[in-house]
Design a protein around this motif. Structure first.
Motif, PDB file in Angstrom:
ATOM      1  N   LEU A  45       0.798  -1.341  -0.085  1.00 33.30           N
ATOM      2  CA  LEU A  45      -0.031  -0.188   0.041  1.00 33.30           C
ATOM      3  C   LEU A  45       0.881   1.411   0.000  1.00 33.30           C
ATOM      4  CD1 LEU A  45      -2.743  -0.913   2.602  1.00 33.30           C
ATOM      5  CD2 LEU A  45      -3.099  -0.328   0.012  1.00 33.30           C
ATOM      6  N   ASN A  46       1.865   1.197   0.958  1.00 31.85           N
ATOM      7  CA  ASN A  46       2.877   2.322   0.923  1.00 31.85           C
ATOM      8  C   ASN A  46       3.317   2.514  -0.736  1.00 31.85           C
ATOM      9  OD1 ASN A  46       2.600   3.254   3.490  1.00 31.85           O
ATOM     10  ND2 ASN A  46       4.190   1.983   4.183  1.00 31.85           N
ATOM     11  N   GLY A  47       3.844   1.328  -1.316  1.00 37.20           N
ATOM     12  CA  GLY A  47       4.269   1.630  -2.454  1.00 37.20           C
ATOM     13  C   GLY A  47       3.111   2.119  -3.649  1.00 37.20           C
ATOM     14  N   ILE A  48       2.159   1.837  -3.305  1.00 41.19           N
ATOM     15  CA  ILE A  48       0.959   2.203  -4.299  1.00 41.19           C
ATOM     16  C   ILE A  48       0.693   3.986  -4.104  1.00 41.19           C
ATOM     17  CG2 ILE A  48      -1.679   2.246  -4.818  1.00 41.19           C
ATOM     18  CD1 ILE A  48      -1.174  -1.029  -4.181  1.00 41.19           C
ATOM     19  N   ARG A  49       0.736   4.221  -2.809  1.00 40.19           N
ATOM     20  CA  ARG A  49       0.671   5.573  -2.519  1.00 40.19           C
ATOM     21  C   ARG A  49       1.914   6.233  -3.196  1.00 40.19           C
ATOM     22  NH1 ARG A  49       2.000   6.353   3.007  1.00 40.19           N
ATOM     23  NH2 ARG A  49      -0.334   6.000   3.658  1.00 40.19           N
ATOM     24  N   ALA A  50       3.189   5.963  -3.196  1.00 38.37           N
ATOM     25  CA  ALA A  50       4.332   6.395  -3.889  1.00 38.37           C
ATOM     26  C   ALA A  50       4.027   6.499  -5.550  1.00 38.37           C
ATOM     27  CB  ALA A  50       5.630   5.832  -3.618  1.00 38.37           C
ATOM     28  N   MET A  51       3.429   5.492  -5.976  1.00 41.79           N
ATOM     29  CA  MET A  51       3.050   5.264  -7.348  1.00 41.79           C
ATOM     30  C   MET A  51       2.152   6.468  -7.848  1.00 41.79           C
ATOM     31  SD  MET A  51       2.849   1.181  -7.944  1.00 41.79           S
ATOM     32  CE  MET A  51       2.230   1.362  -9.834  1.00 41.79           C
ATOM     33  N   VAL A  52       1.200   6.591  -7.035  1.00 45.36           N
ATOM     34  CA  VAL A  52      -0.056   7.743  -7.258  1.00 45.36           C
ATOM     35  C   VAL A  52       0.680   9.172  -7.217  1.00 45.36           C
ATOM     36  CG1 VAL A  52      -2.109   8.760  -6.594  1.00 45.36           C
ATOM     37  CG2 VAL A  52      -2.066   6.240  -6.423  1.00 45.36           C
ATOM     38  N   GLU A  53       1.539   9.277  -6.206  1.00 50.13           N
ATOM     39  CA  GLU A  53       2.151  10.638  -6.043  1.00 50.13           C
ATOM     40  C   GLU A  53       3.273  10.972  -7.054  1.00 50.13           C
ATOM     41  OE1 GLU A  53       3.758  10.268  -2.084  1.00 50.13           O
ATOM     42  OE2 GLU A  53       1.891  10.492  -1.052  1.00 50.13           O
ATOM     43  N   GLU A  54       3.683   9.776  -7.596  1.00 53.65           N
ATOM     44  CA  GLU A  54       4.729   9.879  -8.947  1.00 53.65           C
ATOM     45  C   GLU A  54       3.884  10.040 -10.164  1.00 53.65           C
ATOM     46  OE1 GLU A  54       7.163   6.830  -8.235  1.00 53.65           O
ATOM     47  OE2 GLU A  54       8.101   7.623  -6.548  1.00 53.65           O
ATOM     48  N   ASP A  55       2.584  10.228 -10.146  1.00 56.54           N
ATOM     49  CA  ASP A  55       1.673  10.182 -11.452  1.00 56.54           C
ATOM     50  C   ASP A  55       2.197   8.861 -12.397  1.00 56.54           C
ATOM     51  OD1 ASP A  55       0.349  12.244 -10.826  1.00 56.54           O
ATOM     52  OD2 ASP A  55       2.130  13.422 -11.608  1.00 56.54           O
ATOM     53  N   ARG A  56       2.276   7.662 -11.629  1.00 56.48           N
ATOM     54  CA  ARG A  56       2.500   6.408 -12.461  1.00 56.48           C
ATOM     55  C   ARG A  56       1.339   6.006 -13.267  1.00 56.48           C
ATOM     56  NH1 ARG A  56       6.597   3.063  -9.928  1.00 56.48           N
ATOM     57  NH2 ARG A  56       6.223   1.481 -11.382  1.00 56.48           N
ATOM     58  N   TYR A  57       1.451   5.026 -14.146  1.00 57.77           N
ATOM     59  CA  TYR A  57       0.352   4.793 -14.957  1.00 57.77           C
ATOM     60  C   TYR A  57      -0.810   3.880 -14.274  1.00 57.77           C
ATOM     61  CZ  TYR A  57      -1.836   2.181 -19.053  1.00 57.77           C
ATOM     62  OH  TYR A  57      -2.677   1.752 -19.789  1.00 57.77           O
ATOM     63  N   CYS A  58      -2.029   4.349 -14.492  1.00 58.17           N
ATOM     64  CA  CYS A  58      -3.097   3.897 -13.987  1.00 58.17           C
ATOM     65  C   CYS A  58      -2.922   2.308 -13.948  1.00 58.17           C
ATOM     66  CB  CYS A  58      -4.455   4.453 -14.721  1.00 58.17           C
ATOM     67  SG  CYS A  58      -4.473   6.163 -14.441  1.00 58.17           S
ATOM     68  N   GLY A  59      -2.734   2.000 -14.863  1.00 55.01           N
ATOM     69  CA  GLY A  59      -2.966   0.259 -15.092  1.00 55.01           C
ATOM     70  C   GLY A  59      -1.809  -0.430 -14.275  1.00 55.01           C
ATOM     71  N   ASP A  60      -0.808   0.181 -14.072  1.00 54.90           N
ATOM     72  CA  ASP A  60       0.180  -0.388 -12.928  1.00 54.90           C
ATOM     73  C   ASP A  60      -0.244  -0.309 -11.579  1.00 54.90           C
ATOM     74  OD1 ASP A  60       1.702  -1.034 -15.378  1.00 54.90           O
ATOM     75  OD2 ASP A  60       2.950   0.752 -14.971  1.00 54.90           O
ATOM     76  N   VAL A  61      -0.959   0.801 -11.267  1.00 53.43           N
ATOM     77  CA  VAL A  61      -1.310   1.226 -10.001  1.00 53.43           C
ATOM     78  C   VAL A  61      -2.593   0.142  -9.752  1.00 53.43           C
ATOM     79  CG1 VAL A  61      -2.684   2.807  -8.638  1.00 53.43           C
ATOM     80  CG2 VAL A  61      -0.909   3.668  -9.953  1.00 53.43           C
ATOM     81  N   LEU A  62      -3.452   0.004 -10.782  1.00 50.56           N
ATOM     82  CA  LEU A  62      -4.565  -0.883 -10.456  1.00 50.56           C
ATOM     83  C   LEU A  62      -4.187  -2.510 -10.001  1.00 50.56           C
ATOM     84  CD1 LEU A  62      -6.890   0.729 -13.119  1.00 50.56           C
ATOM     85  CD2 LEU A  62      -7.389   0.526 -10.565  1.00 50.56           C
ATOM     86  N   THR A  63      -2.992  -2.774 -11.067  1.00 53.15           N
ATOM     87  CA  THR A  63      -2.507  -4.152 -10.884  1.00 53.15           C
ATOM     88  C   THR A  63      -1.868  -4.334  -9.437  1.00 53.15           C
ATOM     89  OG1 THR A  63      -1.837  -4.167 -13.184  1.00 53.15           O
ATOM     90  CG2 THR A  63      -0.734  -5.677 -11.838  1.00 53.15           C
ATOM     91  N   GLN A  64      -1.223  -3.329  -8.752  1.00 55.86           N
ATOM     92  CA  GLN A  64      -0.835  -3.484  -7.672  1.00 55.86           C
ATOM     93  C   GLN A  64      -1.910  -3.148  -6.380  1.00 55.86           C
ATOM     94  OE1 GLN A  64       2.388  -4.117  -6.557  1.00 55.86           O
ATOM     95  NE2 GLN A  64       2.592  -4.127  -8.777  1.00 55.86           N
ATOM     96  N   LEU A  65      -2.808  -2.617  -6.694  1.00 57.99           N
ATOM     97  CA  LEU A  65      -4.228  -2.672  -5.845  1.00 57.99           C
ATOM     98  C   LEU A  65      -4.760  -3.875  -5.954  1.00 57.99           C
ATOM     99  CD1 LEU A  65      -5.646   0.770  -6.774  1.00 57.99           C
ATOM    100  CD2 LEU A  65      -4.871   0.116  -4.395  1.00 57.99           C
ATOM    101  N   ALA A  66      -4.961  -4.540  -6.975  1.00 56.31           N
ATOM    102  CA  ALA A  66      -5.297  -5.996  -6.987  1.00 56.31           C
ATOM    103  C   ALA A  66      -4.426  -6.885  -6.184  1.00 56.31           C
ATOM    104  CB  ALA A  66      -5.432  -6.590  -8.587  1.00 56.31           C
ATOM    105  N   ALA A  67      -3.222  -6.740  -6.227  1.00 58.42           N
ATOM    106  CA  ALA A  67      -2.027  -7.750  -5.737  1.00 58.42           C
ATOM    107  C   ALA A  67      -2.577  -7.415  -4.065  1.00 58.42           C
ATOM    108  CB  ALA A  67      -0.786  -7.283  -5.959  1.00 58.42           C
ATOM    109  N   VAL A  68      -2.527  -6.245  -3.565  1.00 57.87           N
ATOM    110  CA  VAL A  68      -2.870  -6.038  -2.149  1.00 57.87           C
ATOM    111  C   VAL A  68      -4.372  -6.568  -1.644  1.00 57.87           C
ATOM    112  CG1 VAL A  68      -3.401  -4.177  -0.388  1.00 57.87           C
ATOM    113  CG2 VAL A  68      -1.671  -3.937  -2.137  1.00 57.87           C
TER     114      VAL A  68
END
Length: 111
Positions: A45-68
């Motif tokens: 979750l902390n990694g996902i927070r960083a991804m959002v703050e870094e404006d990472r690609y939505c698909g990558d964020v969603l993939t990590q959310l699915a993993a959590v």
């Protein structure tokens, strides 16, 4: 503390029969396993927070959310198995068949 009260953000439920707060001793192995899995999910979750703050690609964020989400479901299954093997068995052996209603309510939360 009363039935349904909250302590440090965690609801504690009173036994419907005696009014005392429910307490479940857990094995050191289960505690360690659950703690390890929770720590991993928190890290994700902390990694996902960083991804959002870094404006990472939505698909990558969603993939990590699915993993959590999958990791949290695995924790739930582990705790549910322990609950069935300990608390539920003990209550049925003691003649308390009303525990089946509680188990069905728990299953509904995970389906």
């Amino acid at each position: 503390m009363t039935e349904g009260s909250v302590e440090k953000g965690v609801e504690r439920r009173a036994c419907p029969h005696c009014g005392e707060l429910k307490h479940t001793p857990r094995s050191p192995g289960l505690k360690a396993s659950v703690a390890r899995r929770i720590n991993r999910a928190v890290g994700q979750l902390n990694g996902i927070r960083a991804m959002v703050e870094e404006d990472r690609y939505c698909g990558d964020v969603l993939t990590q959310l699915a993993a959590v989400e999958s990791a949290v479901k695995a924790i739930s299954r582990e705790v549910m198995r322990d609950h069935l093997e300990t608390c539920v068995v003990e209550r049925i052996q003691a003649g308390d068949t009303e525990v089946t209603d509680e188990v069905m309510d728990l299953f509904k939360k995970f389906m």
